[in-house]
Design a protein around this motif. Structure first.
Motif, mmCIF file in Angstrom:
data_model
loop_
_atom_site.group_PDB
_atom_site.id
_atom_site.type_symbol
_atom_site.label_atom_id
_atom_site.label_comp_id
_atom_site.label_asym_id
_atom_site.label_seq_id
_atom_site.Cartn_x
_atom_site.Cartn_y
_atom_site.Cartn_z
ATOM 1 N N MET A 149 0.867 -1.177 0.000
ATOM 2 C CA MET A 149 0.000 0.000 0.000
ATOM 3 C C MET A 149 0.907 1.231 0.000
ATOM 4 N N ASP A 150 0.652 2.145 -0.912
ATOM 5 C CA ASP A 150 1.468 3.357 -0.983
ATOM 6 C C ASP A 150 0.981 4.369 0.070
ATOM 7 N N PRO A 151 1.783 5.398 0.423
ATOM 8 C CA PRO A 151 1.418 6.358 1.469
ATOM 9 C C PRO A 151 0.113 7.090 1.191
ATOM 10 N N ALA B 216 -5.639 7.728 2.647
ATOM 11 C CA ALA B 216 -7.034 7.712 2.210
ATOM 12 C C ALA B 216 -7.820 6.649 2.989
ATOM 13 N N ALA B 217 -7.237 5.454 3.155
ATOM 14 C CA ALA B 217 -7.915 4.382 3.894
ATOM 15 C C ALA B 217 -8.082 4.767 5.360
ATOM 16 N N LEU B 218 -7.058 5.408 5.918
ATOM 17 C CA LEU B 218 -7.122 5.846 7.311
ATOM 18 C C LEU B 218 -8.209 6.899 7.491
ATOM 19 N N SER B 219 -8.299 7.821 6.557
ATOM 20 C CA SER B 219 -9.331 8.853 6.612
ATOM 21 C C SER B 219 -10.722 8.243 6.513
ATOM 22 N N GLN B 220 -10.882 7.272 5.611
ATOM 23 C CA GLN B 220 -12.177 6.593 5.465
ATOM 24 C C GLN B 220 -12.543 5.838 6.746
ATOM 25 N N LEU B 221 -11.542 5.206 7.361
ATOM 26 C CA LEU B 221 -11.793 4.478 8.609
ATOM 27 C C LEU B 221 -12.263 5.420 9.712
ATOM 28 N N LEU B 222 -11.590 6.543 9.871
ATOM 29 C CA LEU B 222 -11.949 7.487 10.928
ATOM 30 C C LEU B 222 -13.299 8.163 10.662
ATOM 31 N N ASP B 223 -13.662 8.325 9.391
ATOM 32 C CA ASP B 223 -14.959 8.910 9.049
ATOM 33 C C ASP B 223 -16.078 7.881 9.080
ATOM 34 N N GLY B 224 -15.722 6.586 9.136
ATOM 35 C CA GLY B 224 -16.725 5.521 9.161
ATOM 36 C C GLY B 224 -17.234 5.156 7.783
ATOM 37 N N GLU C 268 6.041 1.435 11.380
ATOM 38 C CA GLU C 268 5.930 2.867 11.091
ATOM 39 C C GLU C 268 4.480 3.245 10.772
ATOM 40 N N ALA C 269 3.763 2.393 10.069
ATOM 41 C CA ALA C 269 2.363 2.647 9.731
ATOM 42 C C ALA C 269 1.500 2.587 10.981
ATOM 43 N N ARG C 270 1.820 1.661 11.895
ATOM 44 C CA ARG C 270 1.054 1.580 13.161
ATOM 45 C C ARG C 270 1.249 2.845 13.998
ATOM 46 N N SER D 21 -14.889 0.480 3.342
ATOM 47 C CA SER D 21 -15.544 -0.782 2.955
ATOM 48 C C SER D 21 -14.858 -1.930 3.677
ATOM 49 N N ALA D 22 -15.478 -3.115 3.634
ATOM 50 C CA ALA D 22 -14.905 -4.297 4.296
ATOM 51 C C ALA D 22 -13.587 -4.678 3.620
ATOM 52 N N GLU D 23 -13.535 -4.560 2.313
ATOM 53 C CA GLU D 23 -12.317 -4.889 1.567
ATOM 54 C C GLU D 23 -11.198 -3.909 1.913
ATOM 55 N N GLY D 24 -11.534 -2.595 1.987
ATOM 56 C CA GLY D 24 -10.547 -1.584 2.337
ATOM 57 C C GLY D 24 -10.056 -1.755 3.763
ATOM 58 N N PHE D 25 -10.935 -2.173 4.671
ATOM 59 C CA PHE D 25 -10.546 -2.393 6.069
ATOM 60 C C PHE D 25 -9.551 -3.540 6.171
ATOM 61 N N HIS D 26 -9.810 -4.661 5.445
ATOM 62 C CA HIS D 26 -8.892 -5.814 5.502
ATOM 63 C C HIS D 26 -7.535 -5.451 4.908
ATOM 64 N N GLU D 27 -7.517 -4.656 3.828
ATOM 65 C CA GLU D 27 -6.265 -4.222 3.219
ATOM 66 C C GLU D 27 -5.475 -3.341 4.189
ATOM 67 N N LEU D 28 -6.179 -2.383 4.876
ATOM 68 C CA LEU D 28 -5.527 -1.501 5.854
ATOM 69 C C LEU D 28 -4.998 -2.310 7.027
#
Length: 156
Positions: free
Chosen positions: A1-3, A8-16, A35-37, A19-26
């Motif tokens: 996963m690029d920065p 973008a995935a982190l922002s989507q997670l915090l906003d709720g 470093e990502a953690r 998607s389920a696929e994006g959550f598993h990838e994150l």
């Protein structure tokens, strides 16, 4: 996963909105990178602080808030303290005036009297505390006047 995708995935997670696929990838990306953690924890902390600030800002809105601002509380306490001090000062003044009146009235006669020309009266004194009788036409505690004839004017 690029920065960029991570942000973008982190922002989507915090906003709720993730998607389920994006959550598993994150999730798999976070498992593989310390470093990502660390960046994830930092972003979550900032998000929580912002949520608290926004919630507090809404609660402090003057029309909907049940919280009283501190400056209003302090002003109310100052007014209350000033009012109490003024009442206490007034009470001291009243007590001082009352005491001074009692002191000046203690030696003064209770009643003075005048009689019309040709009046007949009998004046007797019996002071209870053993003091001398008042002089002239004055009455003190225990004094008696018996008017036999004529008119009398009393001055209290």
């Amino acid at each position: 996963m690029d920065p960029e995708a991570f942000e973008a995935a982190l922002s989507q997670l915090l906003d709720g909105d993730i998607s389920a696929e994006g959550f598993h990838e994150l999730e798999s990306f976070l498992e593989g990178s310390a470093e990502a953690r660390a960046r994830f924890m930092e972003c979550v902390d900032v998000h929580n602080v912002l949520d608290l600030k926004l919630a507090r800002g809404q609660a402090l809105h003057p029309e909907t808030s049940s919280i009283i601002p501190m400056d209003r509380i302090i002003a109310r306490q100052k007014r209350r303290t000033l009012r109490r001090a003024m009442v206490a000062a007034a009470a001291v003044v009243v007590c001082t005036l009352g005491a001074s009146m009692l002191i000046t009235l203690r030696g003064a006669p209770l009643v003075r009297f005048k009689v019309s020309p040709g009046s007949e009266f009998v004046l007797t004194h019996a002071p209870p505390d053993g003091e001398g009788a008042p002089e002239g036409r004055e009455l003190a505690t225990g004094s008696r006047v018996k008017l036999l004839s004529g008119a009398m004017e009393l001055d209290f």
